[in-house]
Design a protein around this motif. Structure first.
Motif, PDB file in Angstrom:
ATOM      1  N   ASN A  39       0.805  -1.216   0.000  1.00 45.41           N
ATOM      2  CA  ASN A  39       0.000   0.000   0.000  1.00 45.41           C
ATOM      3  C   ASN A  39       0.842   1.273   0.000  1.00 45.41           C
ATOM      4  OD1 ASN A  39      -2.444  -1.494   0.130  1.00 45.41           O
ATOM      5  ND2 ASN A  39      -2.120  -1.810   2.320  1.00 45.41           N
ATOM      6  N   TYR A  40       2.149   1.114   0.115  1.00 45.21           N
ATOM      7  CA  TYR A  40       3.036   2.275   0.032  1.00 45.21           C
ATOM      8  C   TYR A  40       3.045   2.788  -1.403  1.00 45.21           C
ATOM      9  CZ  TYR A  40       7.252   5.135   0.531  1.00 45.21           C
ATOM     10  OH  TYR A  40       8.142   6.182   0.552  1.00 45.21           O
ATOM     11  N   GLN A  41       3.148   4.087  -1.587  1.00 42.65           N
ATOM     12  CA  GLN A  41       3.087   4.682  -2.921  1.00 42.65           C
ATOM     13  C   GLN A  41       4.454   4.593  -3.613  1.00 42.65           C
ATOM     14  OE1 GLN A  41       0.154   5.829  -4.413  1.00 42.65           O
ATOM     15  NE2 GLN A  41      -0.673   4.784  -2.615  1.00 42.65           N
ATOM     16  N   TYR A  42       4.757   3.404  -4.137  1.00 43.67           N
ATOM     17  CA  TYR A  42       6.031   3.216  -4.832  1.00 43.67           C
ATOM     18  C   TYR A  42       6.015   3.955  -6.163  1.00 43.67           C
ATOM     19  CZ  TYR A  42       6.500  -0.545  -1.444  1.00 43.67           C
ATOM     20  OH  TYR A  42       6.560  -1.268  -0.278  1.00 43.67           O
ATOM     21  N   ARG A  43       7.173   4.465  -6.546  1.00 43.09           N
ATOM     22  CA  ARG A  43       7.322   5.163  -7.825  1.00 43.09           C
ATOM     23  C   ARG A  43       7.981   4.185  -8.800  1.00 43.09           C
ATOM     24  NH1 ARG A  43       5.112   9.078 -10.593  1.00 43.09           N
ATOM     25  NH2 ARG A  43       6.523  10.389 -11.789  1.00 43.09           N
ATOM     26  N   CYS A  44       7.162   3.418  -9.504  1.00 46.17           N
ATOM     27  CA  CYS A  44       7.660   2.313 -10.315  1.00 46.17           C
ATOM     28  C   CYS A  44       7.632   2.666 -11.809  1.00 46.17           C
ATOM     29  CB  CYS A  44       6.825   1.060 -10.062  1.00 46.17           C
ATOM     30  SG  CYS A  44       6.767   0.578  -8.313  1.00 46.17           S
ATOM     31  N   LEU A  45       8.393   1.904 -12.581  1.00 49.79           N
ATOM     32  CA  LEU A  45       8.540   2.174 -14.009  1.00 49.79           C
ATOM     33  C   LEU A  45       7.205   2.262 -14.748  1.00 49.79           C
ATOM     34  CD1 LEU A  45      10.637   2.524 -16.328  1.00 49.79           C
ATOM     35  CD2 LEU A  45      10.461   0.048 -16.670  1.00 49.79           C
ATOM     36  N   PRO A  46       6.239   1.342 -14.560  1.00 46.33           N
ATOM     37  CA  PRO A  46       4.980   1.468 -15.301  1.00 46.33           C
ATOM     38  C   PRO A  46       4.251   2.780 -15.035  1.00 46.33           C
ATOM     39  CG  PRO A  46       5.169  -0.712 -14.337  1.00 46.33           C
ATOM     40  CD  PRO A  46       6.274   0.112 -13.745  1.00 46.33           C
ATOM     41  N   ARG A  47       4.268   3.232 -13.792  1.00 48.03           N
ATOM     42  CA  ARG A  47       3.586   4.481 -13.476  1.00 48.03           C
ATOM     43  C   ARG A  47       4.316   5.681 -14.078  1.00 48.03           C
ATOM     44  NH1 ARG A  47      -0.252   4.438 -10.325  1.00 48.03           N
ATOM     45  NH2 ARG A  47       0.492   2.633  -9.144  1.00 48.03           N
ATOM     46  N   ILE A  48       5.636   5.659 -14.017  1.00 44.44           N
ATOM     47  CA  ILE A  48       6.430   6.750 -14.591  1.00 44.44           C
ATOM     48  C   ILE A  48       6.147   6.890 -16.084  1.00 44.44           C
ATOM     49  CG2 ILE A  48       8.796   7.467 -15.150  1.00 44.44           C
ATOM     50  CD1 ILE A  48       9.654   6.171 -12.492  1.00 44.44           C
ATOM     51  N   LEU A  49       6.111   5.757 -16.785  1.00 44.45           N
ATOM     52  CA  LEU A  49       5.873   5.806 -18.229  1.00 44.45           C
ATOM     53  C   LEU A  49       4.420   6.114 -18.549  1.00 44.45           C
ATOM     54  CD1 LEU A  49       8.117   2.885 -19.545  1.00 44.45           C
ATOM     55  CD2 LEU A  49       8.659   5.309 -19.268  1.00 44.45           C
ATOM     56  N   ASP A  50       3.490   5.607 -17.739  1.00 43.69           N
ATOM     57  CA  ASP A  50       2.075   5.909 -17.941  1.00 43.69           C
ATOM     58  C   ASP A  50       1.839   7.417 -17.881  1.00 43.69           C
ATOM     59  OD1 ASP A  50      -0.916   4.936 -17.827  1.00 43.69           O
ATOM     60  OD2 ASP A  50      -0.710   6.358 -16.169  1.00 43.69           O
ATOM     61  N   GLU A  51       2.480   8.092 -16.968  1.00 44.43           N
ATOM     62  CA  GLU A  51       2.320   9.540 -16.832  1.00 44.43           C
ATOM     63  C   GLU A  51       2.893  10.291 -18.021  1.00 44.43           C
ATOM     64  OE1 GLU A  51       4.189  10.411 -13.148  1.00 44.43           O
ATOM     65  OE2 GLU A  51       2.558   9.591 -11.918  1.00 44.43           O
ATOM     66  N   ARG A  52       3.755   9.616 -18.791  1.00 41.15           N
ATOM     67  CA  ARG A  52       4.356  10.238 -19.978  1.00 41.15           C
ATOM     68  C   ARG A  52       3.678   9.798 -21.269  1.00 41.15           C
ATOM     69  NH1 ARG A  52       7.897  10.532 -16.023  1.00 41.15           N
ATOM     70  NH2 ARG A  52       9.527  12.128 -16.059  1.00 41.15           N
ATOM     71  N   GLY A  53       2.504   9.198 -21.143  1.00 36.65           N
ATOM     72  CA  GLY A  53       1.720   8.852 -22.319  1.00 36.65           C
ATOM     73  C   GLY A  53       1.938   7.459 -22.858  1.00 36.65           C
ATOM     74  N   TYR A  54       2.719   6.635 -22.157  1.00 35.65           N
ATOM     75  CA  TYR A  54       2.891   5.255 -22.585  1.00 35.65           C
ATOM     76  C   TYR A  54       1.627   4.454 -22.260  1.00 35.65           C
ATOM     77  CZ  TYR A  54       7.954   5.640 -23.430  1.00 35.65           C
ATOM     78  OH  TYR A  54       9.183   5.971 -23.927  1.00 35.65           O
ATOM     79  N   HIS A  55       1.298   3.534 -23.135  1.00 35.25           N
ATOM     80  CA  HIS A  55       0.180   2.627 -22.891  1.00 35.25           C
ATOM     81  C   HIS A  55       0.758   1.346 -22.296  1.00 35.25           C
ATOM     82  CE1 HIS A  55      -2.782   5.099 -25.112  1.00 35.25           C
ATOM     83  NE2 HIS A  55      -1.683   5.531 -25.699  1.00 35.25           N
ATOM     84  N   THR A  56       0.218   0.910 -21.189  1.00 38.42           N
ATOM     85  CA  THR A  56       0.852  -0.161 -20.421  1.00 38.42           C
ATOM     86  C   THR A  56      -0.088  -1.336 -20.216  1.00 38.42           C
ATOM     87  OG1 THR A  56       0.195   0.864 -18.318  1.00 38.42           O
ATOM     88  CG2 THR A  56       2.342   1.483 -19.216  1.00 38.42           C
ATOM     89  N   ALA A  57       0.474  -2.547 -20.317  1.00 37.29           N
ATOM     90  CA  ALA A  57      -0.325  -3.755 -20.112  1.00 37.29           C
ATOM     91  C   ALA A  57       0.580  -4.885 -19.647  1.00 37.29           C
ATOM     92  CB  ALA A  57      -1.043  -4.162 -21.397  1.00 37.29           C
ATOM     93  N   PHE A  58       0.015  -5.773 -18.844  1.00 38.87           N
ATOM     94  CA  PHE A  58       0.748  -6.928 -18.330  1.00 38.87           C
ATOM     95  C   PHE A  58       0.022  -8.192 -18.758  1.00 38.87           C
ATOM     96  CE2 PHE A  58       2.080 -10.017 -15.127  1.00 38.87           C
ATOM     97  CZ  PHE A  58       3.455  -9.805 -15.119  1.00 38.87           C
ATOM     98  N   PHE A  59       0.770  -9.141 -19.331  1.00 36.25           N
ATOM     99  CA  PHE A  59       0.207 -10.389 -19.848  1.00 36.25           C
ATOM    100  C   PHE A  59       0.839 -11.570 -19.124  1.00 36.25           C
ATOM    101  CE2 PHE A  59       0.021  -7.225 -23.156  1.00 36.25           C
ATOM    102  CZ  PHE A  59      -1.154  -7.454 -23.851  1.00 36.25           C
ATOM    103  N   GLN A  60       0.039 -12.613 -18.882  1.00 37.77           N
ATOM    104  CA  GLN A  60       0.609 -13.837 -18.339  1.00 37.77           C
ATOM    105  C   GLN A  60      -0.184 -15.049 -18.803  1.00 37.77           C
ATOM    106  OE1 GLN A  60       0.671 -13.815 -14.050  1.00 37.77           O
ATOM    107  NE2 GLN A  60      -1.192 -12.630 -13.918  1.00 37.77           N
ATOM    108  N   GLY A  61       0.531 -16.186 -18.854  1.00 41.36           N
ATOM    109  CA  GLY A  61      -0.062 -17.402 -19.376  1.00 41.36           C
ATOM    110  C   GLY A  61      -0.981 -18.105 -18.407  1.00 41.36           C
ATOM    111  N   THR A  62      -0.898 -17.774 -17.131  1.00 36.86           N
ATOM    112  CA  THR A  62      -1.779 -18.349 -16.129  1.00 36.86           C
ATOM    113  C   THR A  62      -3.025 -17.477 -15.986  1.00 36.86           C
ATOM    114  OG1 THR A  62      -0.740 -17.076 -14.355  1.00 36.86           O
ATOM    115  CG2 THR A  62       0.204 -19.232 -14.850  1.00 36.86           C
TER     116      THR A  62
END
Length: 249
Positions: A39-62
């Motif tokens: 629940n801590y507000q980590y500053r992670c790569l997906p959020r950093i890029l999302d704020e710069r207009g990157y479209h983000t998605a996570f895929f997995q086989g399970t």
């Protein structure tokens, strides 16, 4: 680009995602996911890029929320999460975990073609979670012992990865795509030092952007996010605990 060796942030998928995307270590022997620490507000790569207009998605086989993985990936900044329940078309029957890698890659490619650029995509593959070649696939190596069986599974997974990368490179819409190949977590170790119990394969593949070389150092999954910020020429310096492999010191 690779290094002498790379260490993982743990022995579970959520531990590896956290260390890779957020450049922080999990508590020893524990995971941040599904604990109060998430629940801590980590500053992670997906959020950093999302704020710069990157479209983000996570895929997995399970299933997308196996061990809470999909929801945790979204907590770290991925906008979308997909799992085997989202894939209606597949060539191979599922193994004991879910989709075989070619079917996961094909689904990912379809989604990428619908996704504006730039994008950040995480793909957590599945075939090597079980030593099962799908029906109709002949083993590449002869032998029926457990080790040869697993090596054939690795060969099948590697071939699927090769086809996926080639498909992305052939599509002009995906020009300048940068690939990071890394295991999400370490596997069982037959023994040796504690270091050996946390080693994972890692490389960055970006023709024309990254010079092929092996850096004479031991890296960590914690170094991946800051290295990507360097490659993307993003000047922000989040409170990462790793460092860019392309920045001296």
């Amino acid at each position: 680009l690779t290094t002498l060796a790379t260490t993982a942030g743990g022995h579970r998928t959520t531990e590896g995602i956290f260390t890779t995307m957020c450049s922080w270590q999990n508590p020893l022997g524990q995971t941040v996911a599904q604990s109060q620490l998430q629940n801590y507000q980590y500053r992670c790569l997906p959020r950093i890029l999302d704020e710069r207009g990157y479209h983000t998605a996570f895929f997995q086989g399970t299933l997308k929320n196996t061990s809470g993985t999909g929801a945790f990936a979204q907590l770290l900044g991925f906008r979308h999460s997909y799992g085997k329940e989202d894939v209606s078309e597949h060539r191979f029957p599922h193994n004991s975990w879910g989709l075989h890698d070619p079917d996961l890659y094909n689904f990912t490619l379809k989604k990428l073609k619908q996704m504006p650029t730039p994008f950040l995509v995480g793909i957590n593959t599945n075939s090597t979670h079980a030593s099962e070649l799908p029906p109709g696939i002949s083993p590449h190596f002869n032998g029926e012992d457990a080790e040869t069986t697993y090596i054939n599974t690795l060969h099948f997974a590697d071939a699927a990865l090769k086809e996926f990368i080639q498909a992305v490179e052939k599509d002009p819409a995906f020009n300048n795509t940068l690939f990071v190949l890394v295991a999400d977590h370490a596997g069982p170790s037959p023994g040796g030092s504690n270091l050996n119990k946390y080693l994972v394969p890692f490389l960055i593949y970006a023709p024309g952007l990254v010079e092929p070389q092996q850096l004479e150092l031991v890296s960590s999954q914690r170094d991946i996010a800051p290295t990507l910020l360097t490659l993307l020429q993003i000047k922000e310096k989040p409170p990462f605990s790793g460092q860019s492999l392309l920045t001296p010191g």
